[in-house]
Design a protein around this motif. Structure first.
Motif, PDB file in Angstrom:
ATOM      1  N   GLY A  73     -31.265 -80.390  23.965  1.00 56.85           N
ATOM      2  CA  GLY A  73     -29.942 -80.824  24.370  1.00 56.85           C
ATOM      3  C   GLY A  73     -29.082 -81.258  23.202  1.00 56.85           C
ATOM      4  N   PHE A  74     -29.685 -81.909  22.225  1.00 58.23           N
ATOM      5  CA  PHE A  74     -28.933 -82.404  21.071  1.00 58.23           C
ATOM      6  C   PHE A  74     -28.275 -81.260  20.303  1.00 58.23           C
ATOM      7  CE2 PHE A  74     -28.223 -84.100  16.849  1.00 58.23           C
ATOM      8  CZ  PHE A  74     -27.799 -85.402  17.088  1.00 58.23           C
ATOM      9  N   ALA A 132     -36.714 -75.368  31.240  1.00 59.58           N
ATOM     10  CA  ALA A 132     -35.713 -75.475  30.179  1.00 59.58           C
ATOM     11  C   ALA A 132     -34.615 -74.436  30.355  1.00 59.58           C
ATOM     12  CB  ALA A 132     -36.385 -75.315  28.823  1.00 59.58           C
ATOM     13  N   LEU A 133     -34.996 -73.236  30.796  1.00 61.30           N
ATOM     14  CA  LEU A 133     -34.010 -72.175  31.013  1.00 61.30           C
ATOM     15  C   LEU A 133     -33.009 -72.576  32.101  1.00 61.30           C
ATOM     16  CD1 LEU A 133     -34.823 -68.379  31.279  1.00 61.30           C
ATOM     17  CD2 LEU A 133     -33.177 -69.449  32.801  1.00 61.30           C
ATOM     18  N   MET A 138     -27.657 -75.323  33.864  1.00 67.47           N
ATOM     19  CA  MET A 138     -27.028 -76.496  34.464  1.00 67.47           C
ATOM     20  C   MET A 138     -26.182 -77.253  33.445  1.00 67.47           C
ATOM     21  SD  MET A 138     -30.228 -77.905  36.759  1.00 67.47           S
ATOM     22  CE  MET A 138     -29.334 -79.387  37.245  1.00 67.47           C
ATOM     23  N   LEU A 139     -26.733 -77.455  32.252  1.00 64.12           N
ATOM     24  CA  LEU A 139     -26.012 -78.191  31.224  1.00 64.12           C
ATOM     25  C   LEU A 139     -24.772 -77.432  30.774  1.00 64.12           C
ATOM     26  CD1 LEU A 139     -25.867 -80.660  29.428  1.00 64.12           C
ATOM     27  CD2 LEU A 139     -27.383 -79.512  27.797  1.00 64.12           C
ATOM     28  N   PHE A 194     -36.721 -83.609  35.928  1.00 63.53           N
ATOM     29  CA  PHE A 194     -37.382 -83.871  34.653  1.00 63.53           C
ATOM     30  C   PHE A 194     -36.646 -83.239  33.477  1.00 63.53           C
ATOM     31  CE2 PHE A 194     -40.999 -83.202  31.646  1.00 63.53           C
ATOM     32  CZ  PHE A 194     -41.337 -84.521  31.471  1.00 63.53           C
ATOM     33  N   ALA A 195     -36.433 -81.933  33.520  1.00 63.87           N
ATOM     34  CA  ALA A 195     -35.888 -81.227  32.365  1.00 63.87           C
ATOM     35  C   ALA A 195     -34.404 -81.518  32.140  1.00 63.87           C
ATOM     36  CB  ALA A 195     -36.124 -79.723  32.506  1.00 63.87           C
ATOM     37  N   PHE A 196     -33.598 -81.385  33.186  1.00 62.33           N
ATOM     38  CA  PHE A 196     -32.152 -81.558  33.017  1.00 62.33           C
ATOM     39  C   PHE A 196     -31.768 -82.941  32.508  1.00 62.33           C
ATOM     40  CE2 PHE A 196     -28.108 -83.051  34.770  1.00 62.33           C
ATOM     41  CZ  PHE A 196     -27.240 -82.216  34.088  1.00 62.33           C
ATOM     42  N   PRO A 197     -32.318 -84.046  33.058  1.00 60.09           N
ATOM     43  CA  PRO A 197     -31.896 -85.361  32.558  1.00 60.09           C
ATOM     44  C   PRO A 197     -32.099 -85.542  31.060  1.00 60.09           C
ATOM     45  CG  PRO A 197     -33.045 -85.606  34.635  1.00 60.09           C
ATOM     46  CD  PRO A 197     -33.220 -84.169  34.221  1.00 60.09           C
TER      47      PRO A 197
END
Length: 330
Positions: A73-74, A132-133, A138-139, A194-197
């Motif tokens: 994400g970073f 993650a994909l 979503m992100l 889990f992944a998105f947050p």
């Protein structure tokens, strides 16, 4: 999978016009977490000391995947400069290739539900790739939200996942009768809860890192110590109250500790540089060696199994790097 378990080969090079984002302290930490995940999956110390096995497997190792997601994400903005389509094709391709690699180990005995689970959700550690994909999509869709809104969204979703997980742990504890909620021990470990947050928190941290840069060295160390202590308190509570039963995937305190840990490591200059493909390779290949050794030496003690898998996984990375020149396996 991007800067968390980074692409190797051609895609390990920085995007034109940007500086390399490899930071030695972060890469070495990723390797440490990847190795701790190997210890978790092999139960390396379970024959010697249950508390030690819990400390490494159910506690330290549970920081690994959230840390990888946070790093992804970073650096998300830098990755999507090449286009979200390119990023998703790479991630989907990696998932497909490793699903095929692991297919022979389970397909002969697979029922229809197991086949669907291993292909649609992911076999063993491969669930992370698909999570993650989907989280990247979503992100990308919500990337324009303000940092405050994104933080609120990420924390709210994480709290929901944690509530579901703690509910499972109560259900799985010896003092409570089993309920249907226990049927899936990893119900909250997915792309949404889990992944998105953690990916969203990493994205926000990149946008707000100027606030961190404004802190004094003493302030940074104090934050690291406080958030680390909060994380230790939560895992201690889990171990004490629930006796380490059930899945240990979501720790609420990791939403505080991981950002501070990452930003602290990011501020460390110098160090012995190492390629990001090492953490990627260890994570992706170690289950292969668990399966191979499990078939060849089924009575191997856990400590010997863990050490052998670590050694074979490390030895596999240079081979995977060569293969990656033709087939994107990293």
């Amino acid at each position: 999978m991007t800067q968390s378990l980074q692409w190797a080969g051609r895609d390990a090079q920085p995007h034109p016009g940007t500086q390399s984002t490899r930071i030695a302290a972060i890469e070495w930490t990723k390797i440490l977490f990847a190795l701790s995940i190997v210890c978790l999956h092999t139960g390396i110390f379970s024959d010697l000391s249950r508390p030690l096995n819990i400390l490494i497997g159910n506690n330290l190792a549970r920081l690994g995947v959230p840390f990888f997601l946070f790093v992804t994400g970073f650096y998300f903005d830098r990755q999507v400069k090449r286009g979200i389509g390119h990023l998703l094709r790479r991630m989907a391709g990696l998932y497909a290739i490793w699903t095929l690699i692991y297919l022979p180990f389970w397909i002969s005995d697979a029922t229809l539900p197991l086949f669907v689970t291993n292909v649609i959700v992911g076999y063993w550690q491969l669930w992370y790739l698909l999570a993650a994909l989907i989280s990247a999509v979503m992100l990308y869709l919500v990337r324009g939200l303000s940092p405050k809104v994104l933080i609120g969204l990420a924390v709210a979703i994480l709290f929901l996942g944690a509530a579901l997980q703690y509910g499972q742990r109560v259900d799985q504890s010896p003092v409570h009768e089993s309920l249907p909620i226990s049927a899936d021990g990893a119900l909250a470990r997915n792309f949404l809860f889990f992944a998105f947050p953690f990916m969203a928190l990493g994205y926000v941290a990149a946008r707000l890192q100027g606030h961190w840069d404004g802190l004094t060295q003493t302030g940074r160390r104090l934050l690291l110590g406080v958030t680390g202590a909060i994380f230790a308190a939560e895992i201690g509570m889990n171990d004490l109250v629930f006796n380490a039963v059930g899945p240990f995937d979501i720790f609420l305190s990791s939403a505080l500790f991981i950002p501070v840990l990452f930003l602290t490591l990011k501020g460390q200059g110098g160090g012995w540089q190492i390629s990001p493909v090492w953490s990627t390779g260890i994570y992706l290949v170690h289950v292969l060696w668990i399966n191979v050794l499990g078939m060849a030496l089924p009575d191997l003690p856990k400590l010997a199994l863990g050490l052998a898998v670590i050694a074979l996984s490390l030895a596999s990375v240079p081979v995977l790097r060569q293969v990656n020149r033709s087939i994107p396996v990293l």
